[in-house]
Design a protein around this motif. Sequence first.
Motif, PDB file in Angstrom:
ATOM      1  N   PRO A   1      -4.427  19.114 -61.757  1.00  0.00           N
ATOM      2  CA  PRO A   1      -5.651  18.469 -61.281  1.00  0.00           C
ATOM      3  C   PRO A   1      -5.681  18.438 -59.756  1.00  0.00           C
ATOM      4  CG  PRO A   1      -4.126  16.837 -62.148  1.00  0.00           C
ATOM      5  CD  PRO A   1      -3.504  18.181 -62.399  1.00  0.00           C
ATOM      6  N   GLU A   2      -6.871  18.365 -59.231  1.00  0.00           N
ATOM      7  CA  GLU A   2      -7.014  18.198 -57.787  1.00  0.00           C
ATOM      8  C   GLU A   2      -6.480  16.822 -57.392  1.00  0.00           C
ATOM      9  OE1 GLU A   2      -8.108  20.379 -55.426  1.00  0.00           O
ATOM     10  OE2 GLU A   2      -8.003  21.796 -57.093  1.00  0.00           O
ATOM     11  N   PRO A   3      -6.076  16.655 -56.139  1.00  0.00           N
ATOM     12  CA  PRO A   3      -5.664  15.317 -55.704  1.00  0.00           C
ATOM     13  C   PRO A   3      -6.806  14.327 -55.941  1.00  0.00           C
ATOM     14  CG  PRO A   3      -5.067  16.947 -54.061  1.00  0.00           C
ATOM     15  CD  PRO A   3      -5.919  17.647 -55.080  1.00  0.00           C
TER      16      PRO A   3
ATOM     17  N   PRO B   1      -9.418  11.315 -55.402  1.00  0.00           N
ATOM     18  CA  PRO B   1     -10.122  10.932 -54.179  1.00  0.00           C
ATOM     19  C   PRO B   1      -9.412   9.833 -53.385  1.00  0.00           C
ATOM     20  CG  PRO B   1     -11.675  11.156 -55.987  1.00  0.00           C
ATOM     21  CD  PRO B   1     -10.293  11.285 -56.582  1.00  0.00           C
ATOM     22  N   GLU B   2      -8.813   8.856 -54.089  1.00  0.00           N
ATOM     23  CA  GLU B   2      -8.119   7.755 -53.398  1.00  0.00           C
ATOM     24  C   GLU B   2      -6.908   8.264 -52.625  1.00  0.00           C
ATOM     25  OE1 GLU B   2     -10.139   6.912 -56.956  1.00  0.00           O
ATOM     26  OE2 GLU B   2      -8.089   7.632 -57.010  1.00  0.00           O
ATOM     27  N   VAL B   3      -6.125   9.107 -53.277  1.00  0.00           N
ATOM     28  CA  VAL B   3      -4.925   9.642 -52.630  1.00  0.00           C
ATOM     29  C   VAL B   3      -5.320  10.567 -51.484  1.00  0.00           C
ATOM     30  CG1 VAL B   3      -2.881  11.079 -52.965  1.00  0.00           C
ATOM     31  CG2 VAL B   3      -3.469   9.355 -54.675  1.00  0.00           C
ATOM     32  N   ALA B   4      -6.299  11.434 -51.716  1.00  0.00           N
ATOM     33  CA  ALA B   4      -6.744  12.359 -50.670  1.00  0.00           C
ATOM     34  C   ALA B   4      -7.272  11.598 -49.455  1.00  0.00           C
ATOM     35  CB  ALA B   4      -7.811  13.301 -51.218  1.00  0.00           C
ATOM     36  N   ALA B   5      -8.054  10.556 -49.682  1.00  0.00           N
ATOM     37  CA  ALA B   5      -8.602   9.764 -48.578  1.00  0.00           C
ATOM     38  C   ALA B   5      -7.488   9.077 -47.791  1.00  0.00           C
ATOM     39  CB  ALA B   5      -9.607   8.739 -49.108  1.00  0.00           C
TER      40      ALA B   5
ATOM     41  N   THR C   1       2.139  11.613 -50.089  1.00  0.00           N
ATOM     42  CA  THR C   1       2.060  13.052 -49.852  1.00  0.00           C
ATOM     43  C   THR C   1       2.534  13.840 -51.069  1.00  0.00           C
ATOM     44  OG1 THR C   1       4.240  13.225 -48.774  1.00  0.00           O
ATOM     45  CG2 THR C   1       2.335  12.738 -47.367  1.00  0.00           C
ATOM     46  N   TRP C   2       3.515  13.327 -51.784  1.00  0.00           N
ATOM     47  CA  TRP C   2       3.976  13.984 -53.007  1.00  0.00           C
ATOM     48  C   TRP C   2       2.916  13.840 -54.099  1.00  0.00           C
ATOM     49  CZ3 TRP C   2       9.523  15.058 -54.563  1.00  0.00           C
ATOM     50  CH2 TRP C   2      10.296  15.371 -53.443  1.00  0.00           C
ATOM     51  N   LYS C   3       2.312  12.658 -54.217  1.00  0.00           N
ATOM     52  CA  LYS C   3       1.235  12.465 -55.203  1.00  0.00           C
ATOM     53  C   LYS C   3       0.087  13.434 -54.912  1.00  0.00           C
ATOM     54  CE  LYS C   3       2.131   7.666 -56.480  1.00  0.00           C
ATOM     55  NZ  LYS C   3       2.342   7.813 -57.913  1.00  0.00           N
TER      56      LYS C   3
ATOM     57  N   GLY D   1      -1.162  16.318 -57.451  1.00  0.00           N
ATOM     58  CA  GLY D   1      -2.416  15.953 -58.105  1.00  0.00           C
ATOM     59  C   GLY D   1      -2.278  14.718 -58.982  1.00  0.00           C
ATOM     60  N   LEU D   2      -1.451  13.771 -58.546  1.00  0.00           N
ATOM     61  CA  LEU D   2      -1.210  12.564 -59.335  1.00  0.00           C
ATOM     62  C   LEU D   2      -2.095  11.411 -58.886  1.00  0.00           C
ATOM     63  CD1 LEU D   2       2.697  12.633 -59.451  1.00  0.00           C
ATOM     64  CD2 LEU D   2       1.086  13.432 -61.199  1.00  0.00           C
ATOM     65  N   ASP D   3      -2.403  10.556 -59.813  1.00  0.00           N
ATOM     66  CA  ASP D   3      -3.149   9.338 -59.555  1.00  0.00           C
ATOM     67  C   ASP D   3      -2.294   8.382 -58.730  1.00  0.00           C
ATOM     68  OD1 ASP D   3      -3.812   6.367 -60.674  1.00  0.00           O
ATOM     69  OD2 ASP D   3      -5.609   7.629 -60.659  1.00  0.00           O
ATOM     70  N   LEU D   4      -2.935   7.541 -57.964  1.00  0.00           N
ATOM     71  CA  LEU D   4      -2.246   6.563 -57.130  1.00  0.00           C
ATOM     72  C   LEU D   4      -1.291   5.699 -57.942  1.00  0.00           C
ATOM     73  CD1 LEU D   4      -2.079   5.423 -54.258  1.00  0.00           C
ATOM     74  CD2 LEU D   4      -3.943   3.875 -54.857  1.00  0.00           C
TER      75      LEU D   4
END
Length: 133
Positions: A9-11, A13-17, A91-93, A97-100
Motif C-alpha cells: 500500500p501507499e504510505p 496520509p497521516e504518516v506521509a504528512a 520513516t520505516w512505516k 506503507g504501514l498505518d501509524l
Amino acid sequence: MSMQPRPWPEPTPEVAAAVRAIYQGKRQVPLPVRVRDELGEVFADEVFAAAFGREGRPGWSPGRLALITVLQRVDNLTDRQAAEAVATDLTWKYALGLDLNDPGFDASVLSEFRSRVIAHGLEERLYRVKTRA
C-alpha cells in the motif's frame, strides 16, 4: 506461515504528512523515505513465493521483510531493534506503507524469514533491487 502476494500500500496520509513536515527542506531525508520515494515497492512478494505456502495463517509480506532486512543491515540493528523500528519509526512505516498504529511484529519473524529465504536459495533476491525506468 502462508503468503497471499499483494502490492504494497501507499504510505498512509497521516504518516506521509508527518514525514514531510519533519523533513521539509530542513534535514536530509532518511534512507527509508528515499527508498520508498525513488523505488516504491522494492521487493515484490512473488519473488519469495517458493519459500511460503498458500495455506495457513497469513504472515508478514516477504517483500516488506526483505526491505526491513536491508534497512536493518544498513543501520546495523539487531532483530529486536529492527522490529522496534517497524513499530515506532515513522520513516520505516512510510517506507513499508504501514498505518501509524501498526504494531509491527515479534522480532523472531525476521530470523524465521531469513531461514526460509536461505532454505529456498532465495538470498540473492535481496541483492536484486528493481529500478524505476
